[in-house]
Every structure is written in C-alpha cells, then in structure tokens.
Design a protein around this motif. Sequence first.
Motif, PDB file in Angstrom:
ATOM      1  N   ASP A  11       0.857  -1.183   0.000  1.00  0.00           N
ATOM      2  CA  ASP A  11       0.000   0.000   0.000  1.00  0.00           C
ATOM      3  C   ASP A  11       0.896   1.235   0.000  1.00  0.00           C
ATOM      4  O   ASP A  11       1.377   1.695   1.035  1.00  0.00           O
ATOM      5  CB  ASP A  11      -0.910  -0.009   1.234  1.00  0.00           C
ATOM      6  CG  ASP A  11      -1.978   1.074   1.151  1.00  0.00           C
ATOM      7  OD1 ASP A  11      -1.795   2.026   0.362  1.00  0.00           O
ATOM      8  OD2 ASP A  11      -2.986   0.958   1.860  1.00  0.00           O
ATOM      9  N   TYR A  12       1.141   1.767  -1.183  1.00  0.00           N
ATOM     10  CA  TYR A  12       2.048   2.898  -1.317  1.00  0.00           C
ATOM     11  C   TYR A  12       1.440   4.171  -0.718  1.00  0.00           C
ATOM     12  O   TYR A  12       2.170   5.064  -0.265  1.00  0.00           O
ATOM     13  CB  TYR A  12       2.393   3.127  -2.780  1.00  0.00           C
ATOM     14  CG  TYR A  12       3.241   2.024  -3.369  1.00  0.00           C
ATOM     15  CD1 TYR A  12       4.284   1.460  -2.636  1.00  0.00           C
ATOM     16  CD2 TYR A  12       3.015   1.547  -4.661  1.00  0.00           C
ATOM     17  CE1 TYR A  12       5.073   0.447  -3.176  1.00  0.00           C
ATOM     18  CE2 TYR A  12       3.806   0.545  -5.206  1.00  0.00           C
ATOM     19  CZ  TYR A  12       4.824  -0.006  -4.463  1.00  0.00           C
ATOM     20  OH  TYR A  12       5.604  -0.998  -4.982  1.00  0.00           O
ATOM     21  N   TYR A  13       0.112   4.294  -0.769  1.00  0.00           N
ATOM     22  CA  TYR A  13      -0.520   5.472  -0.176  1.00  0.00           C
ATOM     23  C   TYR A  13      -0.308   5.500   1.335  1.00  0.00           C
ATOM     24  O   TYR A  13       0.002   6.542   1.922  1.00  0.00           O
ATOM     25  CB  TYR A  13      -2.012   5.482  -0.497  1.00  0.00           C
ATOM     26  CG  TYR A  13      -2.305   5.685  -1.966  1.00  0.00           C
ATOM     27  CD1 TYR A  13      -2.209   6.942  -2.541  1.00  0.00           C
ATOM     28  CD2 TYR A  13      -2.670   4.617  -2.782  1.00  0.00           C
ATOM     29  CE1 TYR A  13      -2.485   7.140  -3.888  1.00  0.00           C
ATOM     30  CE2 TYR A  13      -2.933   4.797  -4.124  1.00  0.00           C
ATOM     31  CZ  TYR A  13      -2.838   6.058  -4.679  1.00  0.00           C
ATOM     32  OH  TYR A  13      -3.087   6.245  -6.020  1.00  0.00           O
ATOM     33  N   VAL A  18      -0.791   9.355   2.749  1.00  0.00           N
ATOM     34  CA  VAL A  18      -1.684  10.234   1.996  1.00  0.00           C
ATOM     35  C   VAL A  18      -2.928   9.458   1.599  1.00  0.00           C
ATOM     36  O   VAL A  18      -2.948   8.235   1.581  1.00  0.00           O
ATOM     37  CB  VAL A  18      -0.998  10.799   0.734  1.00  0.00           C
ATOM     38  CG1 VAL A  18       0.188  11.664   1.105  1.00  0.00           C
ATOM     39  CG2 VAL A  18      -0.568   9.673  -0.200  1.00  0.00           C
ATOM     40  N   LYS A  20      -5.932   8.100  -1.003  1.00  0.00           N
ATOM     41  CA  LYS A  20      -5.831   7.523  -2.346  1.00  0.00           C
ATOM     42  C   LYS A  20      -6.158   8.514  -3.444  1.00  0.00           C
ATOM     43  O   LYS A  20      -5.779   8.312  -4.593  1.00  0.00           O
ATOM     44  CB  LYS A  20      -6.753   6.298  -2.441  1.00  0.00           C
ATOM     45  CG  LYS A  20      -6.284   5.109  -1.623  1.00  0.00           C
ATOM     46  CD  LYS A  20      -7.208   3.916  -1.780  1.00  0.00           C
ATOM     47  CE  LYS A  20      -6.636   2.685  -1.073  1.00  0.00           C
ATOM     48  NZ  LYS A  20      -6.424   2.918   0.359  1.00  0.00           N
ATOM     49  N   ILE A  27       1.358  14.424  -2.621  1.00  0.00           N
ATOM     50  CA  ILE A  27       2.263  13.266  -2.607  1.00  0.00           C
ATOM     51  C   ILE A  27       3.710  13.732  -2.509  1.00  0.00           C
ATOM     52  O   ILE A  27       4.517  13.179  -1.742  1.00  0.00           O
ATOM     53  CB  ILE A  27       2.025  12.411  -3.869  1.00  0.00           C
ATOM     54  CG1 ILE A  27       0.655  11.722  -3.784  1.00  0.00           C
ATOM     55  CG2 ILE A  27       3.130  11.372  -4.043  1.00  0.00           C
ATOM     56  CD1 ILE A  27       0.251  10.990  -5.042  1.00  0.00           C
ATOM     57  N   LEU A  63       3.961   6.509  -7.311  1.00  0.00           N
ATOM     58  CA  LEU A  63       2.844   7.452  -7.262  1.00  0.00           C
ATOM     59  C   LEU A  63       3.149   8.788  -7.918  1.00  0.00           C
ATOM     60  O   LEU A  63       2.234   9.529  -8.278  1.00  0.00           O
ATOM     61  CB  LEU A  63       2.430   7.683  -5.804  1.00  0.00           C
ATOM     62  CG  LEU A  63       1.941   6.439  -5.046  1.00  0.00           C
ATOM     63  CD1 LEU A  63       1.492   6.816  -3.646  1.00  0.00           C
ATOM     64  CD2 LEU A  63       0.815   5.740  -5.790  1.00  0.00           C
ATOM     65  N   ARG A  69       1.199   5.123 -11.661  1.00  0.00           N
ATOM     66  CA  ARG A  69       0.181   5.234 -10.615  1.00  0.00           C
ATOM     67  C   ARG A  69      -1.156   4.668 -11.106  1.00  0.00           C
ATOM     68  O   ARG A  69      -1.861   3.983 -10.357  1.00  0.00           O
ATOM     69  CB  ARG A  69       0.015   6.700 -10.201  1.00  0.00           C
ATOM     70  CG  ARG A  69      -1.006   6.893  -9.081  1.00  0.00           C
ATOM     71  CD  ARG A  69      -1.145   8.351  -8.699  1.00  0.00           C
ATOM     72  NE  ARG A  69      -2.125   8.532  -7.633  1.00  0.00           N
ATOM     73  CZ  ARG A  69      -2.469   9.705  -7.111  1.00  0.00           C
ATOM     74  NH1 ARG A  69      -1.872  10.823  -7.577  1.00  0.00           N
ATOM     75  NH2 ARG A  69      -3.372   9.785  -6.151  1.00  0.00           N
ATOM     76  N   ASP A  73      -3.124   1.622  -9.417  1.00  0.00           N
ATOM     77  CA  ASP A  73      -4.506   1.742  -8.952  1.00  0.00           C
ATOM     78  C   ASP A  73      -5.392   0.673  -9.582  1.00  0.00           C
ATOM     79  O   ASP A  73      -6.254   0.090  -8.909  1.00  0.00           O
ATOM     80  CB  ASP A  73      -5.052   3.137  -9.282  1.00  0.00           C
ATOM     81  CG  ASP A  73      -4.433   4.221  -8.407  1.00  0.00           C
ATOM     82  OD1 ASP A  73      -3.859   3.872  -7.354  1.00  0.00           O
ATOM     83  OD2 ASP A  73      -4.503   5.407  -8.789  1.00  0.00           O
TER      84      ASP A  73
END
Length: 411
Positions: A11-13, A18, A20, A27, A63, A69, A73
């Motif tokens: 989960d990069y967010y 930050v 989604k 970012i 991201l 990105r 997603d």
Amino acid sequence: MSSTRDFIEKDYYAALGVAKDADAAAIKKAYRQLARELHPDKNPGNTQAETRFKEVSEAYDVLSDPKRRAEYDDARRLFGSGGFRPGAGAPGGFPGGFPAGAPGGQPFDLGDIFGGAGAPGGAGRAGGLGDIFGGLFTGGPAGAGAGTRGRQQAASGPARGQDVETEATLAFDEAVLGVTVPLRMQSPGTCPTCHGNGARPGTSPHTCPVCNGAGVTSRSQGAFAFSEPCRECRGTGSVVDDPCPDCKGTGVTNQTRTITVRIPAGVKDGQRIRLAGKGAPGRRGGPAGDLFVVVHVTGSELFGRSGNDLTLTVPVSFAEAALGTTLTVPTLDGSVSLKVPAGTASGRTFRVRGRGVQTKGASGDLLVTVEVAVPARLTPGAREAIEKLAAELPDDPRPEITAVLRDGGAR
C-alpha cells in the motif's frame, strides 16, 4: 523497480501517509517530509529508519509517475488491498472468485484470464486490464490473444535474417552516372551441408522433450505463471542429437558469395545504400535481412562536385578572354560547346544546364570557371608584342587604388 507482486501487496498510499485521491503536490510534500526525517545520513545505524526510507522512496517512485500510478490503482482495484488466492472470492467486483487452474489451488496463467477479453461478456473493464497486465507480466504490449500461446509462437516461429554491411569503391564517373557492380563478400548463410536444420546428413532434429516443441517453458512464482525460452532447445523447439560437422548444429555458416548490385546515379562518398532482402537468410522460413553498401568514391582529375552540380576549371589565353572564343569542354558523357564573350574576366563561371549529376527527381548543372593562363616565360618576340599591347591598353586598370595612394593612403 517495483514488481507485479509489489503492486498487489504493498500500500504505497499508506507508506506516504496520503489519501488515495491525493494530488501530485500532496504526494510530493509527504515524500519530502518523510525523506528528510528518515534519510540514512540523519539516522546512522538505524536499520528501521533505513527500511522505512526505502519503502517511502519506492512508493514515491510509483505514485509520482501518472502512468505507473494508474497501473498500480488498476491492479489494486482488481485484486484488492490484501492480495488474492486462486479459487477464493475475488475482491474488486468479481463474484465467484478466480479459477484455481488445477486441483489443490495450483498457480494459473493470467493469460488464460485476459486472453478472452474480447469474447462476449469480456468487453469493457476486462479488456482494459488485459492491456495493462499484458505489459506488466510479459514485458511488452498485450495484443489480442496474448499469453502463453502467443509467446510460444514468437519463440519457435520464423526469425528474420541478420543485416549485412559491405563496402564498394567506385570511380568518380561511376558514382555520378550509376553502375552495376559485382560484390564479393562473406556473410552468414544457410549451411549447404545440413540445409539449415543443424543435423548431420542422414539424421534429423526431433521435437524438444522439455517444451514439446513450443520453444518456451513455464515456471510458477506464487500465484503467477511466467514463460521463458526453453533452455534445452534454446527456444527453437527442436533438439539436434548429432550436430552437422560444418555448422556445429547452428544451421548457419559463413559463406563467400558474389551478388550483382545496381548502384544508383548520384551516390556520394560515404553514402550508405540499403538493399532490401539481400542480407543473411532468415531462420525457420523467416525473411532475409538487408544488405547495406557503404560507397567510397575516388576523386576525378578534371571534375569536382558541389551537391548535384559538377565543377570544371578551364584555362584560357589572354587573347581568348579579351577577344572572346568558343570552347569545347568535356562532360562525363561527352562534350559541349561553351561561348566565352569578349572581355571575360579571369575567374568568371558559366553554367551549362543539365550536364551535372542526374538523380531521381533532381538535375544538376556543369559549372565551368575560366582562368586566364599567364605564361611563365616569354620569348623576345612575345615580350615585344605584349609591350606594344600594353601601350595601347587603357591607361590605368586600377583607378580606385591609384586615387587612394595619391591621396596619402587609406584612412
């Protein structure tokens, strides 16, 4: 570089803290703040901070790139944030789950899922994701029918022959007018002993027992199946037990051959000419490569060249320049008459149209420059005649210079 599994499992967010739907500025701001706090120079010996710094950097790499990105997603929407298991209920709007591929939940090939995107009921979302994951899992675009079968055909199908380069030296007039020349060269070619199959005469290759002639093999890594060239047959789909003694099983040998090549009119020194299909032969029925001929042009004793124009310098006597004359001047394919009017100055250039380099769609001219030839030695009679002539000529051929000198020099 993030892997496909990273796209599904990480989960990069959350790593950047930050939302989604955060925009690019948010970012970037989050990344800079975390990078300053976690940088190894600020946290020497802190392995936990170093690990977090790597996670934050990886998340920002994905991201901050709009294309990556979007792919990330889409992957998360398809598989959900917790990954997936073959045969389990599928998150992201796929009720009924994914097929297990084999009893016991064995890995399956995504090509089987997305290969039928164009079938009834498979349009829309599945088709778009097939395009995305065709690039992620195979390293290239996913065309219609992409997947294991397509890669098998590419690995064991026809292969284009290599391009070959050679050189040719032409005389000046040959380069301008065009010429047909024989070229003797060495290049890879189909082995005459085994006729390209790589096996000793009297024997034949057999289907590779490892890949069953496909040229590729599959291996599993977690939930995914990946294809790669078969190591047993090196992607050819066949195995040679008794190699040809001349080509050592490759089906190709270096051969000396002579081909006749037409060099078009107007080629220049150093020009590279492409001859389609004249290179090395293809493998497994593939097309031949191309032949590239690098042209070297020798100089001419008489002519020069400027683009498509030919240049020529012709000496004339003082009497011819002063009184006028008609000259016969050479061309590359004959001669022409050139009228020199009376009073022609040394260094004047005359244009003979259409007698230069003729190329497809362009026509050059012959540029003739006349130069007055001054004798190095004079006989007593010639000297006397010239002195008499000088007395009859206009008083001063340099009046402007004489005026400057009379006034005390240039200011």
